[in-house]
Design an enzyme around this catalytic site. Structure first.
Site, short mmCIF file in Angstrom:
data_model
loop_
_atom_site.label_atom_id
_atom_site.label_comp_id
_atom_site.label_asym_id
_atom_site.label_seq_id
_atom_site.Cartn_x
_atom_site.Cartn_y
_atom_site.Cartn_z
N GLU A 143 0.83 -1.21 0.00
CA GLU A 143 0.00 0.00 0.00
C GLU A 143 0.87 1.26 0.00
OE1 GLU A 143 -3.56 1.90 2.81
OE2 GLU A 143 -2.09 0.53 3.68
N CYS A 190 -5.53 -2.45 2.68
CA CYS A 190 -5.38 -2.35 4.12
C CYS A 190 -6.49 -3.08 4.85
CB CYS A 190 -5.30 -0.88 4.51
SG CYS A 190 -4.81 -0.60 6.23
N LYS A 243 -9.78 2.53 -3.00
CA LYS A 243 -10.27 2.03 -1.71
C LYS A 243 -11.70 2.51 -1.49
CE LYS A 243 -8.76 1.44 3.07
NZ LYS A 243 -7.75 1.81 4.10
#
Length: 529
Positions: A290, A407, A354
């Site tokens: 990430e 994440c 995301k």
């Protein structure tokens, strides 16, 4: 056991509060990095006895009657979440000058809020409470329902759900494929609480018998699933060799000067260009963690050229990065925490943003109000990040389909879209360097493994500082790098699990487990068993 149960039931005042907090804290030993699942038996046995003693004066209204049970459950949850989530404070110390004031909120405030769910679970169970084994079924019903709510209420935070305590190894993870993590949570609470019946005797034989049956089925199915032959990879695609890069870059360095950022980029390139280890095959897919790129990629065309220099024409690079979207003249850009897919010619051929952002980490809820109190994102980004409208698959030129999760998105079992059933693997990029050498990265990795088992998909996980791994569809680590190691691993991507259990069926099984426990609790409450 009866003597001990009587002592716990009758304990009062400060000692009762400390015992409830301690009971919750003991349960954390079942979670990574410890994995001592037997600790949950102690934890929930004490909780049952404490709720047995959570009495109210005769003739009290419903709120007053349920308050002692709620408060007991809240204290239990507070101990559990403080002991299990204290490491969140480490992220604030990366920039201590700006965020140290918020340590009490992270270490005590968040656990105090999350404990409300466990307080409500105990209160709900108390409504169905009885003298026999129905009360532990009622507790399983209460915790199962409130853990489900915790997975989405106020954006959701199902971290360290009780079911994870029953899944420390692949043998004990396989039931999640049938009934999901939430279903495992329901049945786990019943099993963990069963020893409490030895202290009060009533309902001990049927209750402990059912707990042994459930636990035996849990282990038996795990053994069966792990001994099934591995299915072949898709007939229309070659099983690729995946290189997972773990640069192990200190979080403070990632936020420093331009020269540091150049060095970070070159470190990723060097690990990408490194030759395979002796006897190994050249990787087809390379995965960076990430926000691996310490700059806006579309503002740096030289970076794409450098990537093309280290990639062969038929190789694919998947990397986490910040994506900027131009909103027009006079408007500030919109930023996304993203995954890019880059081919061997240095062209961006795919991207995914995301969807589920971290509150106070990537955006500030009610920002216009809270910014007046000096509350800002931990991640330095003007205006914070924006959330994508939806999640889709990343389809590579080889036709391999990857389900992207950034994440902590991977901790949400029921946020997966139907697209996940068409995927060949999950790709999870993360940066757990925020949490240092604490239990946090180990807990995150376990939950990622369970998600792979739940959906029957291999997992490609690249974490900046660890734990990075290629995990098969049964949750077994094929190859990995431990926390705080730097380097790379090359491994061949395995196949999906061949199973008729789909996403909706798994969720239905959770409700059946919940209904089963609620029915036992209700029938017991009215005195039929």
């Amino acid at each position: 056991m009866e003597w001990l149960a009587d002592r716990v039931i009758l304990v009062w005042g400060v000692r009762r509060a400390l015992l409830a907090i301690g009971a919750g804290a003991i349960g954390v030993l079942a979670l990574p990095p410890f994995g001592f699942f037997a600790a949950m038996f102690v934890s929930f046995t004490l909780l049952v006895w404490l709720i047995d003693g959570a009495a109210s004066p005769p003739g009290s209204g419903i709120v007053r009657r349920l308050w002692p049970a709620f408060f007991t459950g809240w204290l239990f949850g507070f101990g559990y979440f403080v002991a299990g989530l204290w490491w969140l404070g480490h992220a604030l110390m990366i920039d201590a000058e700006q965020f140290a004031w918020a340590l009490p909120l992270a270490i005590l405030g968040l656990p105090a809020f999350l404990a409300i769910f466990y307080g409500l679970a105990a209160a709900l169970a108390r409504l169905l409470w009885s003298d026999g084994f129905g009360r532990i079924a009622a507790l399983a019903f209460g915790f199962g329902l409130l853990e489900w709510l915790r997975s989405f209420v106020f954006t959701g935070f199902p971290w360290n759900a009780i079911g994870y305590g029953m899944m420390p190894t692949p043998l004990m993870m396989q039931s999640a494929h049938l009934i999901g993590m939430l279903g495992v949570t329901v049945l786990s609470v019943f099993v963990f609480a069963a020893p409490a019946l030895l202290g009060t005797r009533q309902g001990a034989i049927p209750g402990i018998g059912l707990a042994i049956l459930l636990f035996g089925a849990h282990l038996g199915y795990g053994y069966y699933a792990l001994h099934q032959p591995e299915p072949a990879f898709r007939a229309d695609a070659k099983a690729p060799v995946v290189r997972i890069v773990q640069p192990n870059i200190d979080q403070e360095a990632k936020q420093n000067t331009a020269s540091d950022r150049t060095a970070i980029f070159e470190q990723h390139l060097a690990l990408t260009a490194a030759p395979p280890r002796e006897g190994g095959k050249r990787p087809d897919i390379i995965v960076w963690p990430e926000t691996a790129l310490p700059f806006i990629l579309t503002d740096n065309s030289d970076a794409l050229t450098r990537m093309a220099d280290v990639l062969s024409d038929d190789q694919i690079l998947i990397t986490g990065a910040v994506r900027a979207e131009d909103m027009g003249p006079g408007m500030p850009p919109r930023y996304y925490n993203s995954i890019y897919v880059i081919d061997g010619k240095g062209q961006i051929i795919g991207a995914a943003d995301k969807v589920h952002l971290v509150p106070f980490g990537e955006y500030v809820p009610f920002e216009s109000v809270l910014e007046n109190f000096g509350i800002a994102n931990i991640v330095e980004m003007p205006g914070g990040f924006s959330a994508a409208a939806r999640r889709g698959l990343l389809t590579l030129p080889s036709s391999i389909r990857l389900y992207p999760l950034l994440c902590y998105e991977i901790i949400f079992p029921n946020e997966m879209t139907p697209d996940i059933e068409r995927a060949d693997a999950i790709v999870n990029v993360t940066n757990d360097a925020w949490f240092g050498d604490t239990p946090g990265p180990y807990q995150h990795f376990q939950q990622a493994r369970v998600r792979a088992v739940e959906y029957g998909l291999p997992l490609i996980r690249s974490a900046n500082s660890g734990i990075s791994a290629l995990v098969d569809a049964r949750g077994r680590v094929v190859s990995g790098l431990d926390l705080n190691q730097d380097g790379f691993i090359d491994a061949t991507l395995g196949s999906v699990t061949q199973s008729p259990i789909g996403r909706s069926s798994r969720f239905l099984c959770f409700w059946l487990c919940l209904g089963f426990m609620g029915s036992i609790g209700g029938i017991s409450r009215v005195g039929f068993i």
